[in-house]
Scaffold this motif. Sequence first.
Motif, PDB file in Angstrom:
ATOM      1  N   PHE A 216       0.805  -1.217   0.000  1.00 36.50           N
ATOM      2  CA  PHE A 216       0.000   0.000   0.000  1.00 36.50           C
ATOM      3  C   PHE A 216       0.846   1.278   0.000  1.00 36.50           C
ATOM      4  N   GLY A 217       2.167   1.144   0.217  1.00 37.72           N
ATOM      5  CA  GLY A 217       3.024   2.317   0.225  1.00 37.72           C
ATOM      6  C   GLY A 217       2.915   3.153   1.473  1.00 37.72           C
ATOM      7  N   TRP A 218       2.440   2.551   2.589  1.00 38.16           N
ATOM      8  CA  TRP A 218       2.325   3.281   3.859  1.00 38.16           C
ATOM      9  C   TRP A 218       3.683   3.296   4.534  1.00 38.16           C
ATOM     10  N   LEU A 219       4.162   4.467   4.919  1.00 37.88           N
ATOM     11  CA  LEU A 219       5.556   4.638   5.330  1.00 37.88           C
ATOM     12  C   LEU A 219       5.781   4.670   6.830  1.00 37.88           C
ATOM     13  N   ASP A 220       4.765   4.368   7.636  1.00 40.50           N
ATOM     14  CA  ASP A 220       4.948   4.538   9.084  1.00 40.50           C
ATOM     15  C   ASP A 220       4.800   3.243   9.878  1.00 40.50           C
ATOM     16  N   GLY A 221       4.931   2.093   9.256  1.00 38.99           N
ATOM     17  CA  GLY A 221       4.923   0.858  10.031  1.00 38.99           C
ATOM     18  C   GLY A 221       6.235   0.701  10.781  1.00 38.99           C
ATOM     19  N   SER A 222       6.161   0.267  12.032  1.00 38.47           N
ATOM     20  CA  SER A 222       7.375   0.095  12.831  1.00 38.47           C
ATOM     21  C   SER A 222       7.904  -1.320  12.634  1.00 38.47           C
ATOM     22  N   LEU A 223       8.881  -1.456  11.760  1.00 42.18           N
ATOM     23  CA  LEU A 223       9.409  -2.777  11.415  1.00 42.18           C
ATOM     24  C   LEU A 223      10.543  -3.194  12.358  1.00 42.18           C
ATOM     25  N   HIS A 224      10.338  -2.935  13.655  1.00 47.45           N
ATOM     26  CA  HIS A 224      11.360  -3.254  14.646  1.00 47.45           C
ATOM     27  C   HIS A 224      11.561  -4.754  14.827  1.00 47.45           C
ATOM     28  N   GLY A 225      10.591  -5.561  14.352  1.00 46.69           N
ATOM     29  CA  GLY A 225      10.740  -7.010  14.430  1.00 46.69           C
ATOM     30  C   GLY A 225      11.602  -7.587  13.321  1.00 46.69           C
ATOM     31  N   ASP A 226      12.001  -6.762  12.371  1.00 45.08           N
ATOM     32  CA  ASP A 226      12.786  -7.228  11.224  1.00 45.08           C
ATOM     33  C   ASP A 226      14.255  -7.349  11.618  1.00 45.08           C
ATOM     34  N   VAL A 227      14.836  -8.523  11.371  1.00 48.03           N
ATOM     35  CA  VAL A 227      16.220  -8.769  11.774  1.00 48.03           C
ATOM     36  C   VAL A 227      17.173  -7.803  11.083  1.00 48.03           C
ATOM     37  N   ALA A 228      16.977  -7.566   9.781  1.00 50.16           N
ATOM     38  CA  ALA A 228      17.873  -6.672   9.051  1.00 50.16           C
ATOM     39  C   ALA A 228      17.751  -5.237   9.545  1.00 50.16           C
TER      40      ALA A 228
END
Length: 300
Positions: free
Chosen positions: A241-253
């Motif tokens: 959807f191109g939403w830029l404010d998800g907190s991807l703190h669970g992503d290892v990289a």
Amino acid sequence: MTRQAAVSLALPAGFRAGDILAFHRRDAHELAERVTGDSLHKGLLWDGIPACLNVRFAAGMASAEIALDAEPARDIEPRFGTMVRRMLGLEQAVEAFEDRFRDDPGIGPLIAAQKGLRVPVTAMPFEALSWAVTGQQISVAAAVSLRRRLIAAAAIRHTSGLLCYPDAARLAHFAEDDLRAAGFSTAKARTLLALARQVAAGELPLDAWAETASVDEIRSSLLAVRGVGPWTVDYVLLRGFGWLDGSLHGDVAVRRGVQALLGAEDRVGEAEAEEWLARYAPWRALVAAHLWAAGTTVAY
């Protein structure tokens, strides 16, 4: 009968077409996407019809056309232009983000090195959703291999020769054993089938959400599906959807990127990464994309 539509879009100064092409160049086998020079050729399903999308970048413009293998029931043009703009990230407020944080001691150096970075978005939201489930807790290379096997198992070919990424309606007819044979774990197969069937039944109206729904509605609806967690939802919101404010703190990289920026010897945990990312709202997912781009040449 073949039906076609075309659109030409002016690109902002410094547009990074290479990022778009790299995202679609993930699979060197080129079953469903082929990148040649400054052009992308992608097989997809448009309202269930095999289609080939072609996008060419030249002289500050993006020229896109789509060719369908049959006459569609609905008009193509308005939705096609919207889809291409979303795919290229042209609605993403990257300039405002860069203006706000260009002098930030944390992310400022990345902005300077990667000015104009936008997040490539999938052609259809379901592609992002199924890709997110495919990539849960495995490497990008392993996820790309699974994705390739899924496309091959669906076996939908456009007259151009490219295979088409399957839509929810096609996957809804798969059996669990079909996905297991393609290499999916039992848990991922069940989650993917549940999502496909709910999308196909209109219970998860992804395409309509791309135009009208709130992030909260999308989040709560997806989290209600077994096997879908916060990382999956935030990734889908970004890539679909191109939403830029998800907190991807669970992503290892992402956590590795935060660790590198902080110069920390110990690994950064989810709570610490979440706290660090919070200062960059409402662009936390765009920060994650900067961390991905700084840390690897593989398109996530």
